[in-house]
Design a protein around this motif. Sequence first.
Motif, PDB file in Angstrom:
ATOM      1  N   GLU A  27       0.828  -1.209   0.000  1.00 47.01           N
ATOM      2  CA  GLU A  27       0.000   0.000   0.000  1.00 47.01           C
ATOM      3  C   GLU A  27       0.863   1.260   0.000  1.00 47.01           C
ATOM      4  OE1 GLU A  27      -3.148   0.336  -0.556  1.00 47.01           O
ATOM      5  OE2 GLU A  27      -3.626  -1.803  -0.515  1.00 47.01           O
ATOM      6  N   ILE A  28       1.944   1.243   0.745  1.00 46.45           N
ATOM      7  CA  ILE A  28       2.848   2.396   0.752  1.00 46.45           C
ATOM      8  C   ILE A  28       3.563   2.493  -0.594  1.00 46.45           C
ATOM      9  CG2 ILE A  28       4.962   3.344   1.768  1.00 46.45           C
ATOM     10  CD1 ILE A  28       3.933   2.263   4.493  1.00 46.45           C
ATOM     11  N   LYS A  29       4.025   1.370  -1.098  1.00 46.85           N
ATOM     12  CA  LYS A  29       4.733   1.357  -2.389  1.00 46.85           C
ATOM     13  C   LYS A  29       3.850   1.905  -3.511  1.00 46.85           C
ATOM     14  CE  LYS A  29       7.134  -1.623  -5.616  1.00 46.85           C
ATOM     15  NZ  LYS A  29       7.417  -2.984  -6.022  1.00 46.85           N
ATOM     16  N   LEU A  30       2.574   1.562  -3.493  1.00 47.91           N
ATOM     17  CA  LEU A  30       1.643   2.072  -4.505  1.00 47.91           C
ATOM     18  C   LEU A  30       1.589   3.596  -4.533  1.00 47.91           C
ATOM     19  CD1 LEU A  30      -1.486  -0.248  -4.136  1.00 47.91           C
ATOM     20  CD2 LEU A  30      -0.057   0.032  -6.176  1.00 47.91           C
ATOM     21  N   ARG A  31       1.875   4.207  -3.412  1.00 43.30           N
ATOM     22  CA  ARG A  31       1.748   5.660  -3.298  1.00 43.30           C
ATOM     23  C   ARG A  31       3.087   6.385  -3.411  1.00 43.30           C
ATOM     24  NH1 ARG A  31      -2.084   2.807  -1.132  1.00 43.30           N
ATOM     25  NH2 ARG A  31      -4.232   3.546  -1.378  1.00 43.30           N
ATOM     26  N   LEU A  32       4.131   5.677  -3.791  1.00 40.51           N
ATOM     27  CA  LEU A  32       5.433   6.311  -3.961  1.00 40.51           C
ATOM     28  C   LEU A  32       5.568   7.041  -5.288  1.00 40.51           C
ATOM     29  CD1 LEU A  32       8.096   3.924  -2.377  1.00 40.51           C
ATOM     30  CD2 LEU A  32       7.438   6.221  -1.663  1.00 40.51           C
ATOM     31  N   ASP A  33       4.505   7.122  -6.053  1.00 37.27           N
ATOM     32  CA  ASP A  33       4.537   7.917  -7.289  1.00 37.27           C
ATOM     33  C   ASP A  33       3.956   9.309  -7.063  1.00 37.27           C
ATOM     34  OD1 ASP A  33       1.821   7.488  -7.082  1.00 37.27           O
ATOM     35  OD2 ASP A  33       1.623   6.480  -9.003  1.00 37.27           O
ATOM     36  N   GLY A  34       3.487   9.583  -5.852  1.00 35.22           N
ATOM     37  CA  GLY A  34       2.991  10.909  -5.514  1.00 35.22           C
ATOM     38  C   GLY A  34       1.593  11.240  -5.997  1.00 35.22           C
ATOM     39  N   SER A  35       0.869  10.260  -6.559  1.00 32.94           N
ATOM     40  CA  SER A  35      -0.473  10.562  -7.060  1.00 32.94           C
ATOM     41  C   SER A  35      -1.534  10.538  -5.961  1.00 32.94           C
ATOM     42  CB  SER A  35      -0.855   9.594  -8.180  1.00 32.94           C
ATOM     43  OG  SER A  35      -0.914   8.271  -7.685  1.00 32.94           O
ATOM     44  N   SER A  36      -1.237   9.908  -4.853  1.00 33.67           N
ATOM     45  CA  SER A  36      -2.146   9.921  -3.707  1.00 33.67           C
ATOM     46  C   SER A  36      -1.309  10.038  -2.440  1.00 33.67           C
ATOM     47  CB  SER A  36      -3.041   8.673  -3.692  1.00 33.67           C
ATOM     48  OG  SER A  36      -2.266   7.501  -3.666  1.00 33.67           O
ATOM     49  N   SER A  37      -1.974  10.262  -1.331  1.00 34.55           N
ATOM     50  CA  SER A  37      -1.273  10.558  -0.079  1.00 34.55           C
ATOM     51  C   SER A  37      -1.394   9.444   0.945  1.00 34.55           C
ATOM     52  CB  SER A  37      -1.838  11.846   0.534  1.00 34.55           C
ATOM     53  OG  SER A  37      -1.618  12.943  -0.322  1.00 34.55           O
ATOM     54  N   ILE A  38      -0.470   9.471   1.877  1.00 31.29           N
ATOM     55  CA  ILE A  38      -0.472   8.586   3.038  1.00 31.29           C
ATOM     56  C   ILE A  38      -0.669   9.481   4.257  1.00 31.29           C
ATOM     57  CG2 ILE A  38       0.877   6.956   4.422  1.00 31.29           C
ATOM     58  CD1 ILE A  38       2.539   6.496   1.765  1.00 31.29           C
ATOM     59  N   HIS A  39      -1.618   9.126   5.103  1.00 25.05           N
ATOM     60  CA  HIS A  39      -1.919   9.886   6.316  1.00 25.05           C
ATOM     61  C   HIS A  39      -1.717   8.963   7.511  1.00 25.05           C
ATOM     62  CE1 HIS A  39      -3.851  12.927   3.765  1.00 25.05           C
ATOM     63  NE2 HIS A  39      -4.249  11.878   3.065  1.00 25.05           N
ATOM     64  N   ILE A  68       6.674  11.303  -2.736  1.00 24.88           N
ATOM     65  CA  ILE A  68       5.871  10.758  -1.639  1.00 24.88           C
ATOM     66  C   ILE A  68       5.109  11.903  -0.981  1.00 24.88           C
ATOM     67  CG2 ILE A  68       7.791  10.862   0.018  1.00 24.88           C
ATOM     68  CD1 ILE A  68       6.525   8.284   1.304  1.00 24.88           C
ATOM     69  N   LYS A  69       3.816  11.703  -0.852  1.00 25.82           N
ATOM     70  CA  LYS A  69       2.966  12.640  -0.120  1.00 25.82           C
ATOM     71  C   LYS A  69       2.565  11.907   1.156  1.00 25.82           C
ATOM     72  CE  LYS A  69       0.992  14.761  -4.253  1.00 25.82           C
ATOM     73  NZ  LYS A  69      -0.247  14.925  -5.027  1.00 25.82           N
ATOM     74  N   ILE A  70       3.147  12.309   2.258  1.00 27.52           N
ATOM     75  CA  ILE A  70       2.905  11.632   3.531  1.00 27.52           C
ATOM     76  C   ILE A  70       2.731  12.689   4.615  1.00 27.52           C
ATOM     77  CG2 ILE A  70       5.398  11.318   3.937  1.00 27.52           C
ATOM     78  CD1 ILE A  70       4.650   8.573   5.246  1.00 27.52           C
ATOM     79  N   ASN A  71       1.732  12.486   5.474  1.00 29.28           N
ATOM     80  CA  ASN A  71       1.355  13.497   6.465  1.00 29.28           C
ATOM     81  C   ASN A  71       1.100  12.883   7.833  1.00 29.28           C
ATOM     82  OD1 ASN A  71       0.852  15.780   4.497  1.00 29.28           O
ATOM     83  ND2 ASN A  71      -0.528  14.227   3.694  1.00 29.28           N
ATOM     84  N   SER A  72       1.444  13.649   8.843  1.00 29.84           N
ATOM     85  CA  SER A  72       1.046  13.359  10.216  1.00 29.84           C
ATOM     86  C   SER A  72       0.245  14.573  10.679  1.00 29.84           C
ATOM     87  CB  SER A  72       2.269  13.149  11.109  1.00 29.84           C
ATOM     88  OG  SER A  72       1.883  13.148  12.467  1.00 29.84           O
ATOM     89  N   HIS A  73      -1.061  14.450  10.683  1.00 30.02           N
ATOM     90  CA  HIS A  73      -1.906  15.610  10.979  1.00 30.02           C
ATOM     91  C   HIS A  73      -1.826  16.057  12.435  1.00 30.02           C
ATOM     92  CE1 HIS A  73      -3.431  15.742   6.942  1.00 30.02           C
ATOM     93  NE2 HIS A  73      -3.638  14.440   7.005  1.00 30.02           N
ATOM     94  N   SER A  74      -1.272  15.223  13.292  1.00 24.75           N
ATOM     95  CA  SER A  74      -1.094  15.642  14.687  1.00 24.75           C
ATOM     96  C   SER A  74       0.060  16.623  14.836  1.00 24.75           C
ATOM     97  CB  SER A  74      -0.873  14.422  15.586  1.00 24.75           C
ATOM     98  OG  SER A  74       0.266  13.695  15.159  1.00 24.75           O
ATOM     99  N   ASP A  75       0.848  16.827  13.777  1.00 18.15           N
ATOM    100  CA  ASP A  75       1.959  17.790  13.829  1.00 18.15           C
ATOM    101  C   ASP A  75       1.486  19.234  13.836  1.00 18.15           C
ATOM    102  OD1 ASP A  75       3.803  15.764  13.870  1.00 18.15           O
ATOM    103  OD2 ASP A  75       4.355  15.941  11.756  1.00 18.15           O
TER     104      ASP A  75
END
Length: 185
Positions: A27-39, A68-75
């Motif tokens: 699931e993470i690898k699928l999102r390493l093209d930057g087209s969707s995000s990881i939260h 990679i679009k990855i976020n920690s919203h608690s930040d």
Amino acid sequence: MFQKYKDSLIKALDSVKQERLDILYKEIKLRLDGSSSIHILGNGGSAANASHVVGDFKKTFTFMNLKIKINSHSDNIAYLTAASNDLDYNEIYSNLVGTLIDKDDLIIYLSGSGNSLNLIKCANKAKNLNIKQVSISGFNGGKIKDIVDTAIHIKYPDMEISEDCQMIIFHYIKQRLVDEYEDND
């Protein structure tokens, strides 16, 4: 005393199923093209772990020229306190579903107990929108394990051990991804 802690950590790690880790990896690898995000969402020590993972993954994969679009919203303490004040703390993450968290994104919940109401509410809302979800929780897995698509359960009744395992899991995933992408160069 330290040997007892190490033994507990090993016992907890032994409870984690490889096939669940493989799903998270994919699931993470699928999102390493930057087209969707990881939260990555969590509270307390799990929120701190989410922040660490986001910083680590951003640095590593951008240095490798991967998007990679990855976020920690608690930040974002301003968002957390405003949303808690204007809505309710239990709504801080579910409020992001359908706005900042989109249908092709991945949500990863980090929780010692798996029972944090703000994570449960977010998971239920995201499930209704068919957003892909993974949880990493300790103790008995909590309610979250029954909502998400993939539950990684650390079967050990200790908060610190559960949080240590969260970090080990992400370090393992990152190293595995780095090894794969370096082998492809």
